[in-house]
Design a protein around this motif. Structure first.
Motif, PDB file in Angstrom:
ATOM      1  N   TYR A  95       0.831  -1.203   0.000  1.00 52.77           N
ATOM      2  CA  TYR A  95       0.000   0.000   0.000  1.00 52.77           C
ATOM      3  C   TYR A  95       0.868   1.256   0.000  1.00 52.77           C
ATOM      4  O   TYR A  95       0.630   2.192  -0.762  1.00 52.77           O
ATOM      5  N   ALA A  96       1.903   1.256   0.843  1.00 51.80           N
ATOM      6  CA  ALA A  96       2.800   2.415   0.913  1.00 51.80           C
ATOM      7  C   ALA A  96       3.538   2.609  -0.411  1.00 51.80           C
ATOM      8  O   ALA A  96       3.679   3.746  -0.891  1.00 51.80           O
ATOM      9  N   MET A  97       4.003   1.518  -1.009  1.00 51.47           N
ATOM     10  CA  MET A  97       4.698   1.625  -2.298  1.00 51.47           C
ATOM     11  C   MET A  97       3.737   2.124  -3.376  1.00 51.47           C
ATOM     12  O   MET A  97       4.109   2.948  -4.210  1.00 51.47           O
ATOM     13  N   GLY A  98       2.513   1.637  -3.365  1.00 51.81           N
ATOM     14  CA  GLY A  98       1.518   2.098  -4.336  1.00 51.81           C
ATOM     15  C   GLY A  98       1.246   3.587  -4.177  1.00 51.81           C
ATOM     16  O   GLY A  98       1.192   4.327  -5.166  1.00 51.81           O
ATOM     17  N   ILE A 102       2.051   6.476  -6.975  1.00 49.88           N
ATOM     18  CA  ILE A 102       0.993   7.368  -7.469  1.00 49.88           C
ATOM     19  C   ILE A 102       1.349   8.823  -7.183  1.00 49.88           C
ATOM     20  O   ILE A 102       1.157   9.701  -8.035  1.00 49.88           O
ATOM     21  N   THR A 103       1.912   9.095  -6.001  1.00 53.85           N
ATOM     22  CA  THR A 103       2.321  10.460  -5.664  1.00 53.85           C
ATOM     23  C   THR A 103       3.402  10.951  -6.624  1.00 53.85           C
ATOM     24  O   THR A 103       3.335  12.088  -7.105  1.00 53.85           O
ATOM     25  N   LEU A 105       3.937   9.930  -9.669  1.00 48.28           N
ATOM     26  CA  LEU A 105       3.328  10.144 -10.987  1.00 48.28           C
ATOM     27  C   LEU A 105       2.564  11.470 -11.027  1.00 48.28           C
ATOM     28  O   LEU A 105       2.668  12.230 -12.001  1.00 48.28           O
ATOM     29  N   LEU A 106       1.805  11.760  -9.963  1.00 49.46           N
ATOM     30  CA  LEU A 106       1.068  13.026  -9.916  1.00 49.46           C
ATOM     31  C   LEU A 106       2.014  14.224  -9.899  1.00 49.46           C
ATOM     32  O   LEU A 106       1.769  15.227 -10.582  1.00 49.46           O
ATOM     33  N   LEU A 107       3.088  14.129  -9.122  1.00 52.61           N
ATOM     34  CA  LEU A 107       4.070  15.212  -9.105  1.00 52.61           C
ATOM     35  C   LEU A 107       4.706  15.408 -10.476  1.00 52.61           C
ATOM     36  O   LEU A 107       4.927  16.548 -10.913  1.00 52.61           O
ATOM     37  N   THR A 108       4.981  14.318 -11.154  1.00 50.08           N
ATOM     38  CA  THR A 108       5.560  14.411 -12.494  1.00 50.08           C
ATOM     39  C   THR A 108       4.597  15.106 -13.448  1.00 50.08           C
ATOM     40  O   THR A 108       5.000  15.988 -14.212  1.00 50.08           O
TER      41      THR A 108
END
Length: 161
Positions: A95-98, A102-103, A105-108
């Motif tokens: 869960y933490a890795m997911g 995702i964080t 990817l959103l920052l990118t």
């Protein structure tokens, strides 16, 4: 030369390494254990045989049941076991890795949009500067034409007097 019929061909023998034999044996034991585990009615003893503490791998290393790599002398390799621990999915770690992925990817995506907005502003500024330069060039061209006309008139007035 004619080939002998298939019934008369002699079998060819290949040398099999000890490592290959060990891996074949391990696959066989695993297959038999899986068969006994999934179909207990086919088991002759009536009890489930224990799963071996090792399983074969594609590179020839032996892995213990906790998936720790074993080197040639039979000792676990620290960096491989640490890597395996990091990659072993536990629910909280997964869960933490997911969430981290995702964080990132959103920052990118946000950085890409920010960069595009900044570039859009720069393109607008450059377009305005280009229009101003064209307007100044046009005005300068008109001034040069007027100056040439004045010089022509001045020359004509001096020559005519």
């Amino acid at each position: 030369m004619s080939r002998p019929p298939s019934s008369q061909t002699t079998p060819q023998f290949y040398r099999v390494s000890d490592r290959d034999l060990t891996e074949i044996e391990l696959h066989s034991v695993d297959s038999i254990n899986d068969l006994h585990r999934t179909h207990p009615e086919h088991s002759h003893k009536g009890t489930r045989p224990p799963r071996p503490a090792y399983s074969p791998s594609s590179n020839g290393n032996l892995y213990t049941s906790d998936m720790t790599a074993v080197n040639q002398r039979g000792r676990p390799v620290k960096w491989q076991s640490r890597l395996q621990d990091m990659l072993t999915p536990s629910s909280s770690r997964a869960y933490a890795m997911g969430c981290a992925i995702i964080t990132l990817l959103l920052l990118t995506v946000l950085l890409i949009f920010y960069f595009l907005v900044q570039q859009g502003g720069a393109v607008r500024m450059l377009t305005e500067a280009l229009r101003e330069k064209e307007a100044a060039a046009t005005e300068l061209s008109l001034l040069i034409q007027e100056l040439q006309a004045l010089r022509h008139n001045l020359t004509a007035m001096r020559g005519g007097t």
